[in-house]
Motif scaffolding. Sequence first.
Motif, short mmCIF file in Angstrom:
data_model
loop_
_atom_site.label_atom_id
_atom_site.label_comp_id
_atom_site.label_asym_id
_atom_site.label_seq_id
_atom_site.Cartn_x
_atom_site.Cartn_y
_atom_site.Cartn_z
N ASP A 177 18.22 -11.56 17.76
CA ASP A 177 17.27 -10.84 18.60
C ASP A 177 17.99 -9.90 19.56
O ASP A 177 17.51 -8.79 19.84
N GLU A 178 19.14 -10.31 20.05
CA GLU A 178 19.87 -9.52 21.04
C GLU A 178 20.84 -8.51 20.43
O GLU A 178 21.28 -7.59 21.12
N ASN A 179 21.17 -8.67 19.13
CA ASN A 179 22.24 -7.85 18.55
C ASN A 179 21.88 -7.17 17.23
O ASN A 179 22.76 -6.54 16.63
N TYR A 180 20.62 -7.24 16.80
CA TYR A 180 20.27 -6.69 15.48
C TYR A 180 20.46 -5.17 15.41
O TYR A 180 20.60 -4.61 14.32
N GLN A 181 20.49 -4.49 16.55
CA GLN A 181 20.63 -3.04 16.55
C GLN A 181 22.06 -2.58 16.33
O GLN A 181 22.30 -1.40 16.11
N SER A 182 23.01 -3.51 16.38
CA SER A 182 24.42 -3.15 16.19
C SER A 182 25.03 -4.07 15.16
O SER A 182 24.34 -4.58 14.27
N ASN A 183 26.32 -4.30 15.26
CA ASN A 183 26.98 -5.22 14.32
C ASN A 183 26.44 -6.63 14.52
O ASN A 183 26.47 -7.16 15.64
N CYS A 184 25.98 -7.22 13.44
CA CYS A 184 25.33 -8.53 13.57
C CYS A 184 25.49 -9.29 12.26
O CYS A 184 24.54 -9.44 11.49
N SER A 185 26.67 -9.77 12.02
CA SER A 185 26.93 -10.57 10.82
C SER A 185 27.04 -12.03 11.20
O SER A 185 27.17 -12.37 12.38
N LEU A 186 26.99 -12.90 10.22
CA LEU A 186 27.13 -14.33 10.50
C LEU A 186 28.53 -14.62 11.04
O LEU A 186 28.70 -15.55 11.83
N PHE A 204 21.49 -15.86 5.80
CA PHE A 204 21.49 -15.13 7.06
C PHE A 204 21.27 -13.64 6.82
O PHE A 204 20.54 -12.99 7.56
N THR A 205 21.89 -13.10 5.77
CA THR A 205 21.75 -11.67 5.47
C THR A 205 20.31 -11.33 5.15
O THR A 205 19.78 -10.30 5.61
N ASP A 206 19.64 -12.17 4.36
CA ASP A 206 18.22 -11.93 4.06
C ASP A 206 17.38 -11.97 5.32
O ASP A 206 16.47 -11.16 5.51
N TYR A 207 17.67 -12.94 6.18
CA TYR A 207 16.92 -13.04 7.44
C TYR A 207 17.13 -11.80 8.30
O TYR A 207 16.18 -11.22 8.85
N LEU A 208 18.39 -11.38 8.44
CA LEU A 208 18.71 -10.21 9.27
C LEU A 208 17.99 -8.97 8.76
O LEU A 208 17.41 -8.20 9.54
N ASN A 209 17.99 -8.78 7.43
CA ASN A 209 17.29 -7.62 6.87
C ASN A 209 15.79 -7.69 7.12
O ASN A 209 15.15 -6.69 7.45
N ASN A 210 15.21 -8.88 6.96
CA ASN A 210 13.78 -9.04 7.24
C ASN A 210 13.48 -8.77 8.71
O ASN A 210 12.46 -8.14 9.04
N TYR A 211 14.35 -9.24 9.59
CA TYR A 211 14.15 -9.02 11.02
C TYR A 211 14.22 -7.53 11.34
O TYR A 211 13.36 -6.98 12.05
N ARG A 212 15.24 -6.86 10.83
CA ARG A 212 15.40 -5.43 11.09
C ARG A 212 14.24 -4.61 10.54
O ARG A 212 13.74 -3.69 11.20
N PHE A 235 18.78 1.53 4.39
CA PHE A 235 17.51 1.28 5.08
C PHE A 235 16.34 1.47 4.12
O PHE A 235 15.44 0.61 4.04
N HIS A 236 16.33 2.57 3.39
CA HIS A 236 15.23 2.83 2.44
C HIS A 236 15.17 1.74 1.36
O HIS A 236 14.07 1.27 1.01
N ARG A 237 16.32 1.35 0.84
CA ARG A 237 16.34 0.33 -0.22
C ARG A 237 15.80 -1.01 0.29
O ARG A 237 14.97 -1.64 -0.36
N ASN A 238 16.26 -1.43 1.46
CA ASN A 238 15.80 -2.70 2.01
C ASN A 238 14.34 -2.65 2.41
O ASN A 238 13.60 -3.63 2.23
N ILE A 256 8.93 -4.50 1.99
CA ILE A 256 7.56 -4.09 2.28
C ILE A 256 6.81 -3.63 1.03
O ILE A 256 5.58 -3.71 0.96
N GLY A 257 7.55 -3.15 0.03
CA GLY A 257 6.90 -2.72 -1.20
C GLY A 257 6.52 -1.25 -1.22
O GLY A 257 5.85 -0.79 -2.16
N LYS A 258 6.92 -0.51 -0.22
CA LYS A 258 6.67 0.93 -0.18
C LYS A 258 7.75 1.57 0.68
O LYS A 258 8.51 0.88 1.36
N SER A 259 7.82 2.89 0.65
CA SER A 259 8.83 3.59 1.43
C SER A 259 8.42 3.63 2.91
O SER A 259 7.24 3.46 3.24
N PRO A 260 9.39 3.87 3.81
CA PRO A 260 9.03 4.00 5.23
C PRO A 260 8.00 5.11 5.47
O PRO A 260 7.09 4.95 6.29
#
Length: 252
Positions: free
Chosen positions: A159-168, A194-202, A232-235, A240-244
Amino acid sequence: MVFFQSHGVEEKEFFHWMPLTEYQFPLHFHRAYELIFVKKGKLLVTVNHVEYTLESNQLIFIFSNHIHDMKIIGESEVTIILFSPELIGDFFTEYKGSSPSNPVIKLDSLPNLETLTSIYKQKSFLYQLCGELIDQTEFIKIESSTKTRLLHRILLFVDENYQSNCSLKDVAKHLRYDYPYLSKLFVQMTNMTFTDYLNNYRISQACYLLKNSGFSISEVATQCGYNQLRTFHRNFRAIIGKSPKQYRENSY
């Protein structure tokens, strides 16, 4: 989602609400109580590893610091209400550390939330729900395990670091835990990597910004921790099932 971040950390009275359509949000927790009301359609909510499917005119009452996620199913309309424990201080004191065995309440409809302009009207509405919850269910004492407390710390780091480097590995270094142990624990506690969670969160944060800000798509990607627009587009499409762009256009 910006709406959820740090809500209830400060010990002061507040009452916030917002409508949601076509939305999902991964595991998170906060000190605030949360009410989720389904006006139309269906909603899938998981609270402390228990899954609930809500239908029209049903509300789920989520307690302070309970780990939960939500996913709107199809074309649905949902209202989220967040409020501080201090608004229902008597209830909070009596049931702190407990969990309702059945947190789902059936309502004919929500009151017009815009009319709840005073703290007295807000408390009246909330205490009425507390009374209905007490009448319909039992409460179970929750013992916070070491693993649960560690998961809280991991989710808070995201929650505090998803905007920057945020790996396990960053998490493991920050918390001073062994990386393989955290990796195994995270999958065990959340049923995802963790990677799947981070991508879902972002991506959930990106959905909020696409609907509620004037940022360009590339700016949204950067705000949500993606250095590569292609990634970003791929994730986004995978989750979500559609483009941004399609998501933003469908929001108006």
